[in-house]
Design a protein around this motif. Structure first.
Motif, PDB file in Angstrom:
ATOM      1  N   UNK A  53       1.026  -1.101  -0.294  1.00 15.10           N
ATOM      2  CA  UNK A  53       0.027  -0.007   0.058  1.00 15.10           C
ATOM      3  C   UNK A  53       0.888   1.137   0.159  1.00 15.10           C
ATOM      4  N   UNK A  54       1.908   1.298   0.925  1.00 14.38           N
ATOM      5  CA  UNK A  54       2.814   2.370   0.982  1.00 14.38           C
ATOM      6  C   UNK A  54       3.981   2.063   1.616  1.00 14.38           C
ATOM      7  N   UNK A  55       5.172   2.793   1.138  1.00 13.53           N
ATOM      8  CA  UNK A  55       6.683   2.511   1.537  1.00 13.53           C
ATOM      9  C   UNK A  55       7.065   3.620   1.956  1.00 13.53           C
ATOM     10  N   UNK A  56       8.161   3.486   2.900  1.00 13.78           N
ATOM     11  CA  UNK A  56       9.078   4.439   3.278  1.00 13.78           C
ATOM     12  C   UNK A  56      10.583   3.724   3.153  1.00 13.78           C
ATOM     13  N   UNK A  57      11.496   4.569   3.023  1.00 14.29           N
ATOM     14  CA  UNK A  57      12.957   4.117   3.116  1.00 14.29           C
ATOM     15  C   UNK A  57      13.718   5.159   4.505  1.00 14.29           C
ATOM     16  N   UNK A  58      15.032   4.586   4.651  1.00 18.81           N
ATOM     17  CA  UNK A  58      15.799   5.200   5.433  1.00 18.81           C
ATOM     18  C   UNK A  58      16.114   6.852   5.273  1.00 18.81           C
ATOM     19  N   UNK A  59      15.904   7.283   3.909  1.00 18.96           N
ATOM     20  CA  UNK A  59      16.183   8.678   3.306  1.00 18.96           C
ATOM     21  C   UNK A  59      15.068   9.198   3.300  1.00 18.96           C
ATOM     22  N   UNK A  60      13.927   8.667   3.715  1.00 12.73           N
ATOM     23  CA  UNK A  60      12.505   9.475   3.690  1.00 12.73           C
ATOM     24  C   UNK A  60      11.938   9.546   2.389  1.00 12.73           C
ATOM     25  N   UNK A  61      12.257   8.638   1.783  1.00  9.69           N
ATOM     26  CA  UNK A  61      11.390   8.481   0.196  1.00  9.69           C
ATOM     27  C   UNK A  61      10.203   7.802   0.430  1.00  9.69           C
ATOM     28  N   UNK A  62       9.111   8.019   0.067  1.00  8.31           N
ATOM     29  CA  UNK A  62       7.892   7.543  -0.008  1.00  8.31           C
ATOM     30  C   UNK A  62       7.394   6.978  -1.106  1.00  8.31           C
ATOM     31  N   UNK A  63       6.401   6.188  -1.191  1.00  7.38           N
ATOM     32  CA  UNK A  63       5.926   5.452  -2.443  1.00  7.38           C
ATOM     33  C   UNK A  63       4.266   4.994  -1.984  1.00  7.38           C
ATOM     34  N   UNK A  64       3.367   5.447  -2.886  1.00  6.55           N
ATOM     35  CA  UNK A  64       1.959   5.140  -2.516  1.00  6.55           C
ATOM     36  C   UNK A  64       1.381   4.173  -3.778  1.00  6.55           C
ATOM     37  N   UNK A  65       0.473   3.320  -3.656  1.00  3.39           N
ATOM     38  CA  UNK A  65      -0.280   2.571  -4.491  1.00  3.39           C
ATOM     39  C   UNK A  65      -1.325   3.696  -4.847  1.00  3.39           C
ATOM     40  N   UNK A  66      -1.742   3.611  -6.041  1.00  5.83           N
ATOM     41  CA  UNK A  66      -2.626   4.477  -6.603  1.00  5.83           C
ATOM     42  C   UNK A  66      -4.001   4.749  -5.918  1.00  5.83           C
ATOM     43  N   UNK A  67      -4.496   3.662  -5.554  1.00  9.01           N
ATOM     44  CA  UNK A  67      -5.643   3.627  -4.677  1.00  9.01           C
ATOM     45  C   UNK A  67      -5.868   4.478  -3.475  1.00  9.01           C
ATOM     46  N   UNK A  68      -4.589   4.715  -2.967  1.00 10.61           N
ATOM     47  CA  UNK A  68      -4.564   5.327  -1.664  1.00 10.61           C
ATOM     48  C   UNK A  68      -3.728   6.625  -1.661  1.00 10.61           C
ATOM     49  N   UNK A  69      -3.156   6.903  -2.779  1.00 12.83           N
ATOM     50  CA  UNK A  69      -2.342   7.980  -3.058  1.00 12.83           C
ATOM     51  C   UNK A  69      -3.320   9.334  -2.676  1.00 12.83           C
TER      52      UNK A  69
END
Length: 128
Positions: A53-69
């Motif tokens: 559904x969503x991700x975050x990494x140690x650098x603070x980058x994030x990514x979301x799947x389209x249905x929840x963006x």
């Protein structure tokens, strides 16, 4: 053995909000990904990539799947070893079992996460 634990699930009305928390051993200076995954129903099965559904990494980058963006926000608090998923404007189709996962490889990063550690999940039910 890395242990993750999700809390914060429950019931909400459509258009309402919930905040999920994932207790996960993240520290400043470490390399990692932490993601939230959703599975239909309430029986946990093997996590697959399409559950993310969503991700975050140690650098603070994030990514979301389209249905929840635009509705969900993933964030982290290293001091509390916690990653959050703020879920706003909930929809009935957001219902399910939410799990958090972690990737602690040196090359871990949004876009290249390979999750090997998962929690047991927390149930979210959204009603109309």
């Amino acid at each position: 053995q890395v242990q993750l634990a999700e809390t914060g699930g429950g019931s909400a009305q459509a258009e309402g909000s919930l905040r999920l928390s994932c207790a996960v051993p993240i520290s400043s200076g470490d390399n990692y990904c932490v993601g939230w995954f959703r599975q239909d129903g309430d029986n946990r099965r093997a996590v697959v990539a399409t559950d993310v559904v969503a991700e975050i990494d140690s650098d603070g980058h994030t990514r979301y799947e389209k249905p929840v963006k635009g509705r969900f926000t993933i964030s982290q608090d290293n001091a509390k070893n916690t990653v959050y998923l703020q879920m706003d404007f909930l929809k009935v189709e957001d219902s399910g079992l939410y799990l958090c996962g972690a990737d602690f490889r040196q090359r871990a990063g949004v876009g290249a996460c390979q999750y090997k550690h998962f929690g047991k999940g927390t149930q979210v039910t959204v009603s109309s």
